[in-house]
Motif scaffolding. Structure first.
Motif, PDB file in Angstrom:
ATOM      1  N   GLU A  34       0.829  -1.208   0.000  1.00  0.00           N
ATOM      2  CA  GLU A  34       0.000   0.000   0.000  1.00  0.00           C
ATOM      3  C   GLU A  34       0.864   1.260   0.000  1.00  0.00           C
ATOM      4  O   GLU A  34       0.577   2.220  -0.726  1.00  0.00           O
ATOM      5  N   ALA A  35       1.912   1.257   0.807  1.00  0.00           N
ATOM      6  CA  ALA A  35       2.802   2.422   0.850  1.00  0.00           C
ATOM      7  C   ALA A  35       3.446   2.657  -0.514  1.00  0.00           C
ATOM      8  O   ALA A  35       3.574   3.807  -0.974  1.00  0.00           O
ATOM      9  N   LEU A  36       3.848   1.580  -1.178  1.00  0.00           N
ATOM     10  CA  LEU A  36       4.478   1.698  -2.486  1.00  0.00           C
ATOM     11  C   LEU A  36       3.501   2.260  -3.515  1.00  0.00           C
ATOM     12  O   LEU A  36       3.847   3.164  -4.298  1.00  0.00           O
ATOM     13  N   LEU A  37       2.270   1.744  -3.518  1.00  0.00           N
ATOM     14  CA  LEU A  37       1.272   2.216  -4.477  1.00  0.00           C
ATOM     15  C   LEU A  37       0.905   3.675  -4.224  1.00  0.00           C
ATOM     16  O   LEU A  37       0.783   4.474  -5.163  1.00  0.00           O
ATOM     17  N   ARG A  38       0.749   4.037  -2.954  1.00  0.00           N
ATOM     18  CA  ARG A  38       0.343   5.409  -2.631  1.00  0.00           C
ATOM     19  C   ARG A  38       1.483   6.410  -2.840  1.00  0.00           C
ATOM     20  O   ARG A  38       1.224   7.615  -2.936  1.00  0.00           O
ATOM     21  N   SER A  39       2.700   5.925  -2.899  1.00  0.00           N
ATOM     22  CA  SER A  39       3.802   6.843  -3.208  1.00  0.00           C
ATOM     23  C   SER A  39       3.680   7.393  -4.624  1.00  0.00           C
ATOM     24  O   SER A  39       4.192   8.467  -4.942  1.00  0.00           O
ATOM     25  N   LYS A  40       2.974   6.668  -5.482  1.00  0.00           N
ATOM     26  CA  LYS A  40       2.756   7.100  -6.866  1.00  0.00           C
ATOM     27  C   LYS A  40       1.331   7.581  -7.080  1.00  0.00           C
ATOM     28  O   LYS A  40       1.087   8.575  -7.769  1.00  0.00           O
ATOM     29  N   TYR A  41       0.381   6.869  -6.475  1.00  0.00           N
ATOM     30  CA  TYR A  41      -1.040   7.189  -6.652  1.00  0.00           C
ATOM     31  C   TYR A  41      -1.696   7.293  -5.275  1.00  0.00           C
ATOM     32  O   TYR A  41      -2.013   6.270  -4.655  1.00  0.00           O
ATOM     33  N   LEU A  92       4.947  -1.570  -8.937  1.00  0.00           N
ATOM     34  CA  LEU A  92       5.274  -2.713  -8.088  1.00  0.00           C
ATOM     35  C   LEU A  92       6.643  -3.292  -8.442  1.00  0.00           C
ATOM     36  O   LEU A  92       7.356  -3.809  -7.576  1.00  0.00           O
ATOM     37  N   GLY A  93       7.009  -3.182  -9.713  1.00  0.00           N
ATOM     38  CA  GLY A  93       8.295  -3.722 -10.160  1.00  0.00           C
ATOM     39  C   GLY A  93       9.494  -3.021  -9.564  1.00  0.00           C
ATOM     40  O   GLY A  93      10.621  -3.533  -9.661  1.00  0.00           O
ATOM     41  N   LYS A  94       9.283  -1.880  -8.927  1.00  0.00           N
ATOM     42  CA  LYS A  94      10.391  -1.186  -8.272  1.00  0.00           C
ATOM     43  C   LYS A  94      10.903  -1.946  -7.052  1.00  0.00           C
ATOM     44  O   LYS A  94      12.064  -1.815  -6.666  1.00  0.00           O
ATOM     45  N   SER A  95      10.004  -2.735  -6.434  1.00  0.00           N
ATOM     46  CA  SER A  95      10.391  -3.443  -5.218  1.00  0.00           C
ATOM     47  C   SER A  95      10.182  -4.953  -5.294  1.00  0.00           C
ATOM     48  O   SER A  95      10.669  -5.675  -4.426  1.00  0.00           O
ATOM     49  N   TYR A  96       9.432  -5.434  -6.296  1.00  0.00           N
ATOM     50  CA  TYR A  96       9.079  -6.842  -6.358  1.00  0.00           C
ATOM     51  C   TYR A  96       9.364  -7.404  -7.756  1.00  0.00           C
ATOM     52  O   TYR A  96       9.413  -6.655  -8.741  1.00  0.00           O
ATOM     53  N   TYR A  97       9.510  -8.722  -7.799  1.00  0.00           N
ATOM     54  CA  TYR A  97       9.454  -9.430  -9.063  1.00  0.00           C
ATOM     55  C   TYR A  97       7.979  -9.704  -9.324  1.00  0.00           C
ATOM     56  O   TYR A  97       7.306 -10.358  -8.509  1.00  0.00           O
ATOM     57  N   VAL A  98       7.440  -9.191 -10.415  1.00  0.00           N
ATOM     58  CA  VAL A  98       5.999  -9.229 -10.669  1.00  0.00           C
ATOM     59  C   VAL A  98       5.690 -10.261 -11.751  1.00  0.00           C
ATOM     60  O   VAL A  98       6.244 -10.208 -12.851  1.00  0.00           O
ATOM     61  N   ARG A 106       1.026 -11.056  -9.483  1.00  0.00           N
ATOM     62  CA  ARG A 106       1.559 -11.867  -8.385  1.00  0.00           C
ATOM     63  C   ARG A 106       2.908 -11.295  -7.956  1.00  0.00           C
ATOM     64  O   ARG A 106       3.767 -11.013  -8.794  1.00  0.00           O
ATOM     65  N   LEU A 107       3.082 -11.158  -6.644  1.00  0.00           N
ATOM     66  CA  LEU A 107       4.300 -10.555  -6.114  1.00  0.00           C
ATOM     67  C   LEU A 107       5.252 -11.616  -5.569  1.00  0.00           C
ATOM     68  O   LEU A 107       4.855 -12.496  -4.803  1.00  0.00           O
ATOM     69  N   GLN A 108       6.499 -11.493  -5.972  1.00  0.00           N
ATOM     70  CA  GLN A 108       7.559 -12.356  -5.474  1.00  0.00           C
ATOM     71  C   GLN A 108       8.767 -11.488  -5.119  1.00  0.00           C
ATOM     72  O   GLN A 108       8.842 -10.313  -5.488  1.00  0.00           O
ATOM     73  N   SER A 109       9.687 -12.095  -4.409  1.00  0.00           N
ATOM     74  CA  SER A 109      10.927 -11.396  -4.091  1.00  0.00           C
ATOM     75  C   SER A 109      11.774 -11.300  -5.356  1.00  0.00           C
ATOM     76  O   SER A 109      11.505 -11.988  -6.345  1.00  0.00           O
TER      77      SER A 109
END
Length: 294
Positions: A34-41, A92-98, A106-109
């Motif tokens: 949520e923090a990652l998404l809200r940093s942009k939107y 999401l790709g900034k922090s996760y393997y999507v 789907r989120l992965q490390s």
């Protein structure tokens, strides 16, 4: 251990502790996402969905859907549903393997360790913020109309949530191709007249009916019964697989070989066994004894 206590023990072994490491990790990831998404939107609606919100989690196949819906007039993440899907994927790709799925991400490390989290981008259809459109990578319309609250109520009020957990466990252990969403809809429909039966009766009925109707069963999305075409999720290969594995499950039940279906009974503490027995006594007040109860 009698049959119904056995099924209770299987369910107990598949129940995630609210303060256990799995759900703690999910809650932390939810906060991070949520923090990652809200940093942009800053403005989308972000909520829980999936088995976490439905109360149908099992240890071997748990997940968390995080919906991210934009207002119907909000184009900050893109003009089209596909734009929204792709732009959320980029963030999401900034922090996760999507890993892209038909309507979710789907989120992965970075080393591809699965986090059991799907982010579902979409846009509300109007200002009531109830129905929403999702991008769909397959199909002619390239979109699905959905409603999170309708889906949650459909499962919550089904009266067969414990049976749905066992169906979900059966699906993952047999590595079935059918999606959990579609199989859940099928199970609720097939068990609609069996809410007062015990778990053994429900499972017996479910596998028998699924084996008989796998070729023709047509689930409908309660959020859009006529508008969402789920037929591509039940192609001939998927139907054939369902029929074959359901027939095998019915054979196990006919031979009273439930352990071939759900595995050996887990080792439980005395306290857990007592709780299972209390639940069984309570349920027997409204559920008559069945011929398969030993």
């Amino acid at each position: 251990m009698n049959l119904l206590d056995y099924l209770d023990a299987i369910l107990a072994s598949q129940t995630l502790d609210a303060d256990g490491p799995e759900l703690k990790a999910l809650r932390q990831h939810r906060t991070d996402v949520e923090a990652l998404l809200r940093s942009k939107y800053p403005s989308p609606t972000i909520r829980y969905g999936g088995s976490k919100a439905k109360g149908t989690m099992v240890r071997e196949a748990y997940d968390l859907d995080i919906i991210c819906y934009f207002e119907n007039y909000d184009s900050s993440a893109g003009e089209t549903l596909e734009d929204i899907y792709n732009n959320i994927r980029t963030v999401l790709g900034k922090s996760y393997y999507v890993v892209p799925k038909p309507s979710a991400l789907r989120l992965q490390s970075p080393t591809q360790v699965d986090f059991h989290i799907d982010v579902v981008p979409g846009r509300f259809t109007d200002t009531s913020k109830s129905d929403a459109f999702l991008y769909r990578s397959s199909g002619e319309k390239k979109r699905l109309k959905t409603n999170l609250d309708v889906h949650l109520a459909h499962v919550r009020d089904s009266g067969v949530r414990e049976a749905l957990k066992l169906v979900k466990l059966w699906r993952v252990r047999n590595q079935l191709s059918v999606t959990n969403f579609v199989l859940e809809l099928i199970a609720i429909d097939l068990l609609s007249g069996k809410k007062k039966d015990d778990l053994a009766g429900q499972m017996t009925h479910f596998f028998s009916k699924l084996a008989a109707q796998a070729d023709t069963v047509t689930p409908k999305d309660p959020a859009n019964p006529e508008g969402n075409d789920l037929s591509d999720a039940l192609n001939p290969l998927v139907r054939g697989e369902l029929k074959r594995i359901a027939n095998r499950a019915s054979g196990y039940i006919a031979n009273e070989n439930w352990e071939a279906l759900f595995g050996p009974p887990p080792v439980t503490s005395d306290a857990e066994g007592q709780r299972a027995q209390l639940r069984r006594v309570a349920s027997s007040v409204t559920a008559p004894t069945k011929p398969w109860r030993r």
